[in-house]
Motif scaffolding. Structure first.
Motif, PDB file in Angstrom:
ATOM      1  N   VAL A   4     -12.587  -3.580 -17.453  1.00 38.35           N
ATOM      2  CA  VAL A   4     -12.375  -3.837 -16.041  1.00 38.35           C
ATOM      3  C   VAL A   4     -11.127  -3.084 -15.619  1.00 38.35           C
ATOM      4  CG1 VAL A   4     -11.949  -5.607 -14.290  1.00 38.35           C
ATOM      5  CG2 VAL A   4     -13.432  -6.119 -16.230  1.00 38.35           C
ATOM      6  N   THR A   5     -11.266  -2.242 -14.617  1.00 32.88           N
ATOM      7  CA  THR A   5     -10.131  -1.453 -14.151  1.00 32.88           C
ATOM      8  C   THR A   5      -9.204  -2.312 -13.306  1.00 32.88           C
ATOM      9  OG1 THR A   5     -11.184  -0.741 -12.099  1.00 32.88           O
ATOM     10  CG2 THR A   5     -11.596   0.616 -14.067  1.00 32.88           C
ATOM     11  N   SER A   6      -8.005  -1.829 -13.101  1.00 29.11           N
ATOM     12  CA  SER A   6      -7.053  -2.558 -12.266  1.00 29.11           C
ATOM     13  C   SER A   6      -7.573  -2.674 -10.830  1.00 29.11           C
ATOM     14  CB  SER A   6      -5.679  -1.889 -12.291  1.00 29.11           C
ATOM     15  OG  SER A   6      -5.748  -0.576 -11.783  1.00 29.11           O
ATOM     16  N   GLU A   8     -10.732  -2.961  -9.999  1.00 26.32           N
ATOM     17  CA  GLU A   8     -11.752  -4.013 -10.028  1.00 26.32           C
ATOM     18  C   GLU A   8     -11.097  -5.394 -10.071  1.00 26.32           C
ATOM     19  OE1 GLU A   8     -15.542  -1.981 -12.257  1.00 26.32           O
ATOM     20  OE2 GLU A   8     -13.744  -2.382 -13.457  1.00 26.32           O
ATOM     21  N   ARG A   9     -10.048  -5.533 -10.895  1.00 27.30           N
ATOM     22  CA  ARG A   9      -9.324  -6.814 -10.971  1.00 27.30           C
ATOM     23  C   ARG A   9      -8.749  -7.180  -9.616  1.00 27.30           C
ATOM     24  NH1 ARG A   9      -7.810  -5.063 -16.037  1.00 27.30           N
ATOM     25  NH2 ARG A   9      -5.889  -4.124 -15.254  1.00 27.30           N
ATOM     26  N   GLU A  10      -8.168  -6.204  -8.935  1.00 24.13           N
ATOM     27  CA  GLU A  10      -7.590  -6.457  -7.613  1.00 24.13           C
ATOM     28  C   GLU A  10      -8.683  -6.829  -6.607  1.00 24.13           C
ATOM     29  OE1 GLU A  10      -4.552  -7.362  -5.366  1.00 24.13           O
ATOM     30  OE2 GLU A  10      -4.295  -6.628  -7.398  1.00 24.13           O
ATOM     31  N   ILE A  12     -11.536  -8.324  -7.319  1.00 19.81           N
ATOM     32  CA  ILE A  12     -11.967  -9.681  -7.667  1.00 19.81           C
ATOM     33  C   ILE A  12     -10.974 -10.689  -7.115  1.00 19.81           C
ATOM     34  CG2 ILE A  12     -12.278 -11.284  -9.600  1.00 19.81           C
ATOM     35  CD1 ILE A  12     -13.385  -8.794 -11.177  1.00 19.81           C
ATOM     36  N   LYS A  13      -9.687 -10.412  -7.288  1.00 16.75           N
ATOM     37  CA  LYS A  13      -8.643 -11.317  -6.796  1.00 16.75           C
ATOM     38  C   LYS A  13      -8.711 -11.447  -5.259  1.00 16.75           C
ATOM     39  CE  LYS A  13      -3.651 -11.980  -7.037  1.00 16.75           C
ATOM     40  NZ  LYS A  13      -2.385 -11.408  -7.527  1.00 16.75           N
TER      41      LYS A  13
END
Length: 68
Positions: A4-6, A8-10, A12-13
């Motif tokens: 999961v790329t940064s 993608e994480r951002e 999702i958040k």
């Protein structure tokens, strides 16, 4: 294992924040500074946990659990 790329994480958040904010608005009306302050803590919970809390807890219960 999926990476999961940064970005993608951002994403999702951001999506979780929007969902939690909407649930809080539906349950309690306007989001004031007190409710806004607990959103980052709700984001850290699983979806089931934060949904159960928002639907079942009173405003006072939510604030006392996450403030302090």
């Amino acid at each position: 294992m999926e990476m999961v790329t940064s970005w993608e994480r951002e994403g999702i958040k951001t999506e979780r924040r929007a969902g939690i904010t909407k649930l809080l608005q539906l349950r309690f009306g306007e989001i004031d500074a007190q409710l806004e302050a607990i959103i980052p803590k709700l984001i850290q919970l699983s979806t089931d946990e934060y949904m159960d809390l928002i639907y079942q807890a009173t405003r006072e219960e939510l604030l006392s659990r996450f403030q302090g």
